[in-house]
Design an enzyme around this catalytic site. Structure first.
Site, PDB file in Angstrom:
ATOM      1  N   HIS A   1     -13.399  93.073  52.921  1.00 15.52           N
ATOM      2  CA  HIS A   1     -13.879  93.549  51.992  1.00 15.52           C
ATOM      3  C   HIS A   1     -15.465  94.137  52.123  1.00 15.52           C
ATOM      4  O   HIS A   1     -15.381  95.507  51.998  1.00 15.52           O
ATOM      5  CB  HIS A   1     -14.115  92.692  50.834  1.00 15.52           C
ATOM      6  CG  HIS A   1     -14.493  93.589  49.407  1.00 15.52           C
ATOM      7  ND1 HIS A   1     -13.786  94.561  48.971  1.00 15.52           N
ATOM      8  CD2 HIS A   1     -15.634  93.349  48.787  1.00 15.52           C
ATOM      9  CE1 HIS A   1     -14.514  95.112  47.970  1.00 15.52           C
ATOM     10  NE2 HIS A   1     -15.594  94.310  47.776  1.00 15.52           N
TER      11      HIS A   1
ATOM     12  N   GLU B   1     -23.688 100.273  53.522  1.00 17.52           N
ATOM     13  CA  GLU B   1     -22.870  99.226  54.135  1.00 17.52           C
ATOM     14  C   GLU B   1     -23.142  99.557  55.472  1.00 17.52           C
ATOM     15  O   GLU B   1     -23.146  98.316  56.269  1.00 17.52           O
ATOM     16  CB  GLU B   1     -21.344  99.389  53.786  1.00 17.52           C
ATOM     17  CG  GLU B   1     -20.763  98.235  54.276  1.00 17.52           C
ATOM     18  CD  GLU B   1     -19.228  98.105  53.779  1.00 17.52           C
ATOM     19  OE1 GLU B   1     -18.655  97.164  54.388  1.00 17.52           O
ATOM     20  OE2 GLU B   1     -18.762  99.148  53.056  1.00 17.52           O
TER      21      GLU B   1
ATOM     22  N   HIS C   1     -12.845  89.554  50.260  1.00 19.84           N
ATOM     23  CA  HIS C   1     -12.706  89.313  48.804  1.00 19.84           C
ATOM     24  C   HIS C   1     -11.730  88.434  48.469  1.00 19.84           C
ATOM     25  O   HIS C   1     -10.541  88.516  49.182  1.00 19.84           O
ATOM     26  CB  HIS C   1     -12.342  90.789  48.389  1.00 19.84           C
ATOM     27  CG  HIS C   1     -12.580  90.922  46.842  1.00 19.84           C
ATOM     28  ND1 HIS C   1     -11.944  90.249  45.926  1.00 19.84           N
ATOM     29  CD2 HIS C   1     -13.677  91.610  46.049  1.00 19.84           C
ATOM     30  CE1 HIS C   1     -12.379  90.651  44.773  1.00 19.84           C
ATOM     31  NE2 HIS C   1     -13.527  91.293  44.867  1.00 19.84           N
TER      32      HIS C   1
ATOM     33  N   ARG D   1     -22.551  88.744  50.232  1.00 24.12           N
ATOM     34  CA  ARG D   1     -23.013  90.014  49.286  1.00 24.12           C
ATOM     35  C   ARG D   1     -22.978  89.637  47.848  1.00 24.12           C
ATOM     36  O   ARG D   1     -21.891  89.201  47.493  1.00 24.12           O
ATOM     37  CB  ARG D   1     -22.512  91.239  49.478  1.00 24.12           C
ATOM     38  CG  ARG D   1     -22.964  92.241  48.508  1.00 24.12           C
ATOM     39  CD  ARG D   1     -22.385  93.567  48.767  1.00 24.12           C
ATOM     40  NE  ARG D   1     -21.279  93.670  48.766  1.00 24.12           N
ATOM     41  CZ  ARG D   1     -20.024  93.987  47.692  1.00 24.12           C
ATOM     42  NH1 ARG D   1     -20.702  94.074  46.549  1.00 24.12           N
ATOM     43  NH2 ARG D   1     -18.901  94.090  47.700  1.00 24.12           N
TER      44      ARG D   1
ATOM     45  N   ARG E   1     -18.362  84.930  45.918  1.00 22.20           N
ATOM     46  CA  ARG E   1     -16.982  85.425  46.611  1.00 22.20           C
ATOM     47  C   ARG E   1     -16.801  84.362  47.950  1.00 22.20           C
ATOM     48  O   ARG E   1     -15.570  83.906  48.087  1.00 22.20           O
ATOM     49  CB  ARG E   1     -17.184  86.680  46.903  1.00 22.20           C
ATOM     50  CG  ARG E   1     -17.109  87.718  45.943  1.00 22.20           C
ATOM     51  CD  ARG E   1     -17.124  89.002  46.317  1.00 22.20           C
ATOM     52  NE  ARG E   1     -17.169  89.812  45.162  1.00 22.20           N
ATOM     53  CZ  ARG E   1     -17.300  91.243  45.259  1.00 22.20           C
ATOM     54  NH1 ARG E   1     -17.930  91.660  46.186  1.00 22.20           N
ATOM     55  NH2 ARG E   1     -17.309  92.015  44.082  1.00 22.20           N
TER      56      ARG E   1
ATOM     57  N   GLU F   1     -19.755  89.293  36.855  1.00 25.41           N
ATOM     58  CA  GLU F   1     -18.945  89.101  37.874  1.00 25.41           C
ATOM     59  C   GLU F   1     -19.223  87.678  38.624  1.00 25.41           C
ATOM     60  O   GLU F   1     -20.310  87.094  38.414  1.00 25.41           O
ATOM     61  CB  GLU F   1     -18.771  90.133  39.019  1.00 25.41           C
ATOM     62  CG  GLU F   1     -18.242  91.606  38.264  1.00 25.41           C
ATOM     63  CD  GLU F   1     -18.251  92.647  39.128  1.00 25.41           C
ATOM     64  OE1 GLU F   1     -18.458  92.653  40.410  1.00 25.41           O
ATOM     65  OE2 GLU F   1     -17.525  93.545  38.932  1.00 25.41           O
TER      66      GLU F   1
ATOM     67  N   ALA G   1     -14.733 101.749  44.611  1.00 31.49           N
ATOM     68  CA  ALA G   1     -15.441 100.668  43.815  1.00 31.49           C
ATOM     69  C   ALA G   1     -15.004 100.199  42.294  1.00 31.49           C
ATOM     70  O   ALA G   1     -15.164 101.207  41.413  1.00 31.49           O
ATOM     71  CB  ALA G   1     -16.977 100.863  43.967  1.00 31.49           C
TER      72      ALA G   1
END
Length: 552
Positions: free
Chosen positions: A364, A388, A254, A399, A303, A133, A65
């Site tokens: 991802h 997860e 991702h 997510r 994302r 982010e 991560a």
């Protein structure tokens, strides 16, 4: 609502009879932030705790991560704002109560992680350094070592485990199957252990509870940011034992994974979203900014939005990737803020200080998994899940960036709150009548290619039907030998089949699930969840309606 045909995969993994037996009160499967937090929080509340991990303690997804961990820790930020951002990213499929738990308990959980010894980055004034982010409207991502957050958290947790003698650790141990009592609840599990002296080979651990914290399913696909250990073992073990798996179709791709060439397979280098949070931006082969005018947050859109935009432009132009431009950040900034990414890029012949970084979406994160309640309980008595491997409801269809570490932290703490009072008596395993089977490890590459082509970023009814037909054929191939490669590949097949079936049934586009033949979100038909259950290898899917949760 369409229906999926009943499909058959092995009801349990073909394996030798256990050659050794041991006992524990609680077995924790997995050694990332979720598993080690659960074990540490349980110490002193239960007797013997056994942590089993497929590789070494630091080999899971947590150490990879980069970006950080999200929580409302900054001036002016609030859990309510974090909640709204999470719900928006989840595209109406989040469990609002679960999100409220996450954002409300998150700040204290992070502070506890700091007290444990995690060294997060600080600004020149000594305040916690926070960045932004995709999908976040505030700077709320705490990071360590610039872009080595997971590695620092893992280091701190392992150091704490090393000082806790009541926690036993078995490394190089694959969880094969759960052992069930007469009431259908947990009685233990079987393991295959490599290189552990008296515990080599397959053995049985009799226990009162199992906490699954085994990570995701990234190796289902040909390209992923996940490490090689992420073969969906925990999800497959739970499914074969009767646990419900939820939302498997919501696999996050991702958007900015470093493109290494058309033939590159397995774990690929992640280019953290934090690079865009610090000012990097996406461009196409003509040098045009990709995300301008696409979303209000531009390059920091959620994302799924960015991954779809990249995929569309790749399809339009016939190019295999796009570019991430962060040259303007400068050498000093790169070396201080993103030393790990900088070294990785240079190792592959790209210098982000002077070069554009080639990027394309890759698998991802699995937003779905073992369905749990707000305390980490599955529907199988004595079986809990966190991180997860679990579907707590916080991620919905997509997510929000840096919520994954937080989820493992928060819900592992909650499991440790209720589990000690719910410990079952140690029960003998009932005779296992499930049909044993195994597919050969040699079919893994073929399986991954099928899933990438037919159930990857862009899906359709025809493609999914073709992929499922291919998976059915692979299920009919029997392994000639019993080994770990075959066990893992059988787990991948089990999860791939359930995932593709769910993707075929969900005839809409929502979050990370993108159907080219159903391009719009359809709350009238699909506000809710697809749940898969299995009885002796026969899986069925059911739709559970739930109101859409889109924001405040």
């Amino acid at each position: 609502m369409p229906t999926a045909p009943v499909r058959r995969v092995p009801g349990r993994l073909l394996a030798p009879a256990p050659g050794w037996t041991t006992t524990a009160d609680v077995v924790v499967v997995g050694s990332g932030i979720a598993g080690l937090t659960a074990a540490l929080r349980l110490r002193g509340q239960v007797g013997k705790i056994l942590v089993v991990t497929k590789d070494v303690l630091a080999a899971g997804s947590t150490q990879w991560a980069q970006g950080g961990i999200a929580a409302a820790l900054g001036p002016g930020d609030t859990p309510a704002e974090h909640l709204v951002d999470t719900l928006v990213a989840g595209a109406g499929a989040c469990d609002r109560d679960a999100v409220e738990v996450l954002v409300t308990e998150g700040p204290d959980a992070v502070r506890e992680l700091i007290a444990l010894g995690t060294n997060f980055d600080h600004d020149p004034n000594g305040e916690l350094s926070l960045t932004r982010e995709g999908g976040h409207h505030r700077d709320r991502i705490a990071h360590a070592g610039g872009d080595a957050t997971g590695a620092e958290i893992q280091r701190a947790l392992i150091a704490a485990i090393a000082q806790t003698p009541e926690i036993e650790v078995i490394q190089h141990a694959l969880a094969v199957d759960l052992l069930l009592a007469d009431d259908g609840g947990v009685a233990g599990l079987t393991l295959h252990v490599m290189g552990e002296g008296q515990r080599d080979g397959v053995g049985a651990v009799l226990c009162r509870a199992v906490v699954l914290a085994s990570g995701g399913l990234g190796q289902v696909f040909a390209q992923t940011t996940n490490p090689s250990v992420s073969t969906g073992d925990g999800m497959a073990v739970a499914l074969r034992a009767g646990a419900v798996l939820r939302d498997l179709e919501f696999v996050q791709f991702h958007p900015t994974v470093m493109y290494l060439g058309a033939d590159s397979r397995g774990q690929q280098p992640l280019i953290s979203e934090a690079v865009r949070g610090e000012g990097g931006f996406l461009v196409d082969w003509d040098g045009d900014r990709l995300m301008q005018g696409v979303h209000e947050l531009g390059d920091l859109a959620p994302r799924d939005v960015v991954a779809k935009a990249i995929t569309r432009r790749m399809d339009e132009t016939g190019k295999p990737h796009l570019w991430l431009d962060a040259r303007h950040l400068g050498r000093a900034f790169w070396e201080r803020r993103f030393p790990t990414i900088l070294a990785t890029c240079r190792r592959h012949g790209v210098d982000p200080v002077t070069d554009l970084i080639p990027v394309a979406p890759a698998c991802h994160y699995a937003s779905g998994g073992v369905r749990t309640d707000l305390w980490g309980r599955s529907n199988v008595p004595g079986l809990y899940a966190t991180g997860e491997v679990a579907c707590s409801g916080v991620h919905g269809a997509n997510r929000l960036a840096s919520n994954s570490l937080l989820e493992g932290l928060v819900f592992s703490r909650r499991i440790a709150t209720v589990l000690p009072e719910e410990l079952r008596p140690l029960r003998p395993p009932a005779p296992d009548t499930r049909t044993a089977g195994l597919v050969p490890g040699e079919v893994r590459r073929e399986l991954q290619e099928v899933m990438t082509a037919r159930a990857g970023v862009l899906r359709s009814a025809d493609g999914l039907a073709d992929g499922l037909g291919h998976l059915d054929k692979l299920a009919g191939v029997a392994a000639e030998s019993v080994d770990q490669e075959s066990w893992e590949t059988t787990n991948l097949l089990t999860i791939s089949t359930a995932l593709a079936d769910a993707a075929a049934l969900r005839e809409e586009t929502r979050g990370s699930h993108w159907r080219e033949d159903f391009p719009e979100r359809d709350d009238a038909r699909f506000a809710g969840h697809l749940d898969v259950v299995m009885r002796d290898g026969a899986s069925t899917l059911a739709f559970t309606p739930a109101p859409a949760t889109d924001g405040a």
